[in-house]
Design an enzyme around this catalytic site. Structure first.
Site, PDB file in Angstrom:
ATOM      1  N   ASP A  43      -9.520  -5.608   1.512  1.00  0.00           N
ATOM      2  CA  ASP A  43      -8.200  -6.190   1.207  1.00  0.00           C
ATOM      3  C   ASP A  43      -8.138  -7.664   1.588  1.00  0.00           C
ATOM      4  OD1 ASP A  43      -7.211  -3.774   0.306  1.00  0.00           O
ATOM      5  OD2 ASP A  43      -6.507  -3.160   2.281  1.00  0.00           O
ATOM      6  N   ASP A  48      -5.081  -3.124   4.863  1.00  0.00           N
ATOM      7  CA  ASP A  48      -5.615  -2.643   6.144  1.00  0.00           C
ATOM      8  C   ASP A  48      -7.131  -2.677   6.213  1.00  0.00           C
ATOM      9  OD1 ASP A  48      -6.180  -0.660   4.366  1.00  0.00           O
ATOM     10  OD2 ASP A  48      -5.363   0.990   5.557  1.00  0.00           O
ATOM     11  N   ASP A  68       0.848  -1.197   0.000  1.00  0.00           N
ATOM     12  CA  ASP A  68       0.000   0.000   0.000  1.00  0.00           C
ATOM     13  C   ASP A  68       0.880   1.241   0.000  1.00  0.00           C
ATOM     14  OD1 ASP A  68      -2.520  -0.908  -0.046  1.00  0.00           O
ATOM     15  OD2 ASP A  68      -2.880  -0.862   2.101  1.00  0.00           O
TER      16      ASP A  68
END
Length: 952
Positions: A595, A591, A332
């Protein structure tokens, strides 16, 4: 009115709280919408028990005995049975000393395993307690985050996007929720839950936010009842398969040796029955790596504890070996590569609505934000006001729409001082433009501003408003008006650039996966030095591909890209899947609840700090600290742990080969019967020493590592075979010649089998244990300093072995001391023949790498007419590859990295280029400008960033 019942009756489920009206639920549970008091919660906890499933308490005795129940232990147990049952012949009593010795070895091994695993289990339990699910609960009229275990029926909880429902509950007033119940019911699509509906413990909130009253906890929940109906499944992991393969190899080697001995000794040599049994016992006892399960599990447990100290908690122990082999990390951007501490540059705010200034745009954005329980964007918007209370000053909140990944916006319905109703919304510009049904000229202007922001690495946030004449939160209201565009700056972490450089040096390719615009991704990639080969998510579907990469298949595009922008969760899953199809070991950070599929699919799912419960549940490793550096530290630690395990497995295979074939040849060629009891002594001393390998200091592999059974078996066979040969040569020189007597002046042992037994025992003991120093090192064994514990254990074990060889006089074991002279000769012999082991190790690695054959067949190195073996071509290829990787030149259709060119060769060229750059830098130092820039570069500072954000 419903008949009042006691809490005990509710515990026994005499009333159906799932079906009765919500008001009756409060009545039966004797609670209100204000929640319980802390005292009432504590008293109910005594009645209903903690909100968790009952843990099965395994018997300590059964657990201890379990360490004696595996294939390797079975072989040792078979040897114990042989020692008293089959060895009872030729007028001799049963071999009680060997039987007792084998039982002692098994008990010692099981005791160490039990103690270490118990300690590791306690440490793991303490760590996992830190990951215990938390929930927001209303107690004493205040919302607070508490462990889910304290929940009792009657508690009021808050459920929001990404939360795992902590207990069975009934929803209170508000907007419907989307709940994923797939873990409980198998339904693949989220179901809509309206106020009054029941939500089940273990399901996940996919959209919305609502309060709920708890009606069942722990074993009384739907999930708790289902858990009692199913037994846990035992999946055989990759690690277990590797252990089984190595164990089977050792057992097969012993079986071959025993079969050869039986065929030769009885039908051909007509040896006595008892002598044959004794020789078979030697192979069984000495060949089995009985300590292998203990050493490997303890190594992994200790490593897991070390990882936790670095901020990475492993939920699945075998994730350590996968982390060691990870070669691609999909990371990310927000919060991992950047700080996730947003700020807004007021001067760059763009206003679109008439009669509105920049301050009003900021105020509207703050109104469309939460004032408590905020995310990073909400905190930034409210923080931009002079006083955070201004976000709700002069208005009354009617309804707040929380962020969800589908709509990508938040909204607030509120009433102003004039009793007029309004609605404010903030979110992703594309979603807000669609919401406002904006005209083409507005869209063009917004896109133009977004591009300008993106070129400076700034994200965009749009704000819209509308009136609600109907004065109802359910009414659609008037037409949305696009009010303004805000630039958000999320600075990169100070250590991200250095960490990415370290990752590349470790052979881990970091790919940025972000939902932001392509221009932002490229700018961030440029600042962090990770390349600008970024592509939009549309290219994953075969759309919007650049002409330069149009010919590339999707799999190759994903492999070569530095990152992807505008990514949705389903894209993350696809990226992981395609990389795995190309045989990569993939790590994925995440997070959010969306996901979870990608985290589950990845070889190593990594939930970053402050991840949602759903992301933590799907991951293998949970980070307790933010940033990429934690992950890279975990990679290094995992490789060190893996290296220890790999070192031991090579050692175990080598020892099996050297014991089996060394003693087999001595028994068959010279008809010499080595004492099984002395082999037991070697095994016990070896196990004591080898246990320290779990804490040995090792040099992690410079590249991703994995279980290469071919390398383990080949290295083990060659090193073990060499050691067996050296033992056979030593015995021949001692038994058939006077070489040692003539050269070193020691007495001849040719006529004393008992003294030869001592000498042979010492030679086997020294060279067997010394082998660990060869297998534990990647380079020369005497250059890589081992752990102090290993050195001390080796010295103590060999001191004991030497004293036994010099002084022992044990008739039952047919051993008599050979004296200090022979001890010195044996040590010298062992040291001399120890030295070639490193060379053999290098040769095996070189042959298995394929470089030897490439040089011989492909490059024809020995016969080349080129100067410097084609260095110019390699440098040209390296330069082309670097320009392509960093977006300076489009890739050609041909493969950039010709497989003939090894990593080492390319690294050498890179080092030469670095040296030339350093020389140029030193020349620049003669100018003031050059000196300043050089210092800035050395400290890893970004001059352009400094110029943009700091002025004098």
């Amino acid at each position: 009115m419903a008949k009042a019942i006691s809490l005990e009756e509710i515990k026994n489920e005499t009333v159906d709280l799932e079906k009765i009206p919500i008001e009756e639920v409060f009545e039966q549970l004797k609670c209100t919408r204000e929640g319980l008091s802390a005292d009432e919660g504590a008293s109910r906890l005594q009645i209903f028990g903690p909100n968790k499933l009952e843990e099965k308490n395994e018997s300590k005795i059964l657990k201890f005995l379990g360490f004696m129940w595996n294939p390797l232990s079975w072989v040792m147990e078979a040897a114990a049975v042989m020692a008293i049952a089959l060895a009872n012949g030729d007028g001799k009593p049963p071999d009680w000393q060997d039987f007792i010795g084998i039982i002692c070895l098994l008990v010692i091994n099981s005791t160490i395993s039990f103690i270490e695993e118990n300690n590791a289990g306690n440490a793991a339990a303490a760590l996992m307690a830190g990951l215990a699910p938390k929930t927001k609960v209303l107690r004493d009229g205040r919302w607070s985050e508490q462990e889910a275990a304290i929940l009792v029926p009657g508690d009021i909880i808050s459920v929001k996007l990404g939360d795992i429902i902590p207990a069975d509950a009934r929803l209170l007033e508000g907007d419907p929720l989307k709940i994923d119940q797939s873990a409980l019911t198998g339904e693949s699509l989220p179901v809509t839950k309206n106020p009054g509906d029941e939500v089940f413990s273990g399901s996940t909130c996919k959209q919305g936010e609502l309060e709920a009253v708890v009606i069942a906890t722990g074993v009384h929940t739907f999930f708790g009842k289902a858990a009692h109906l199913v037994d846990s499944t035992n999946n055989v992991g990759h690690f277990q398969k590797v252990l089984t393969a190595i164990g089977n190899f050792c057992i097969c080697s012993i079986a071959i040796g025993m079969l050869v001995e039986i065929i030769v000794m009885y039908p051909i040599q007509h040896r006595k029955y008892r002598d044959g049994i004794d020789n078979l016992l030697v192979l069984l006892i000495g060949g089995i790596p009985i300590a292998m399960p203990t050493v490997l599990s303890v190594t992994m447990a200790i490593g897991s504890h070390r990882l936790s100290q670095q901020g990475a908690i492993t939920k699945r122990m075998t994730a350590i070996e996968e982390m060691a082999g990870m070669d691609v990390l999909c990371s990310d951007k927000t919060g991992t590569l950047t700080l996730n501490k947003l700020s807004v540059d007021r001067n760059l705010v763009e206003v679109f609505a008439k009669g509105v200034d920049k301050e009003y745009v900021l105020l509207l954005a703050a109104r469309a934000s939460r004032v408590e329980n905020q995310d990073a964007i909400d905190a930034c918007m409210v923080g931009m006001l002079a006083d955070p209370k201004e976000a709700r000053a002069g208005i009354r909140e009617v309804h707040f729409l929380p962020f969800n990944p589908v709509d990508k916006r938040t909204a607030l319905t509120y009433i102003d001082n004039n009793n007029n109703w309004h609605r404010a919304s903030k979110g992703a510009p594309e979603q807000i433009l669609d919401l406002c049904n904006a005209k083409e000229d507005v869209r063009r202007k917004v896109h133009s501003m977004m591009d300008k922001y993106a070129e400076r690495g700034l994200r965009s946030l749009a704000v819209a408003r509308r009136t609600v004449p109907e004065k109802s939160k359910e009414s659609p209201g008037g037409r949305w008006e696009f009010v303004g565009l805000l630039p958000l700056f999320d600075p990169p972490r100070h250590d991200s650039a250095e960490t990415i450089r370290r990752a590349l040096n470790l052979g881990v390719n970091v790919k940025m996966i972000t939902g932001d615009q392509l221009a932002i991704a490229k700018e961030t990639g440029r600042r962090l030095g990770m390349g600008t080969n970024m592509y939009p998510s549309a290219s994953l579907l075969g759309q919007d591909k650049d002409s330069a990469i149009a010919s590339l298949p999707i799999e190759e595009l994903i492999e070569k890209a530095d990152g992807f922008a505008g990514v949705f969760p389903e894209h993350k899953y696809e990226i992981v899947k395609k990389l795995q199809e190309r045989k990569h070991i993939v790590g994925m950070t995440g997070d959010g609840v969306n996901d979870a599929p990608a985290l589950k699919k990845a070889d190593i799912g990594i939930a970053v700090a402050d991840a949602t419960d759903a992301a933590r549940g799907a991951s293998d490793i949970v980070l307790t600290e933010p940033g990429l550096s934690v992950i890279i530290s975990a990679v290094l630690t995992s490789r060190a742990i893996f290296q220890r395990m790999k070192n031991y497995t090579i050692y175990a295979v080598s020892i099996t080969i050297r014991i089996v074939f060394g003693f087999m040849f001595i028994a068959l060629i010279w008809k010499y019967d080595f004492s099984a009891f002395m082999v037991l002594i070697i095994a016990i001393l070896n196990d004591g020493t080898i246990m320290t390998i779990s804490k040995d200091r090792v040099k992690p592999s410079p590249m991703p590592d994995s279980w290469k059974l071919k390398e383990i078996f080949a290295t083990g066979v060659v090193l073990g075979g060499y050691q067996a040969l050296m033992t056979v040569v030593f015995f021949w020189a001692m038994h058939d010649t006077d070489f040692f007597s003539d050269k070193f002046g020691v007495k001849s042992l040719r006529n004393s089998d008992e003294e030869m037994m001592s000498a042979l025992y010492l030679q086997v003991s020294i060279i067997s244990q010394a082998l660990i120093f060869v297998t534990r090192s990647r380079s020369w064994s005497f250059l890589e300093r081992p752990g102090m514990l290993l050195v001390i254990a080796f010295m103590i074990a060999q001191l004991v072995a030497t004293l036994i060889a010099v002084y022992a006089n044990w008739a039952f074991a047919r051993v008599k001391g050979c004296g200090w002279g022979w001890a010195g000769v044996i040590w010298l012999y062992s040291i001399i023949f120890y030295l070639p082991l490193d060379i053999m190790k290098f040769a095996i690695r070189y042959i298995l790498s394929g470089k030897a054959w490439n040089n011989l067949l492909d490059n024809k190195t020995a016969f080349t007419t080129k100067k410097d073996y084609g260095k110019e071509e390699r440098e040209a290829q390296w330069a082309l590859a670097q320009r392509t990787l960093h977006g300076l030149q489009p890739p050609e259709a041909t493969n950039l990295f010709n497989e003939k060119n090894s990593y080492r060769e390319l690294s050498e060229i890179a080092e030469q280029a670095k040296r030339r750059a350093e020389m140029a830098r030193l020349r620049e130092l003669h100018t003031l400008k050059g000196h300043v820039e050089s210092v800035v570069k050395l400290k890893g500072l970004d001059i352009e960033t400094i110029q943009q954000h700091y002025t004098v």
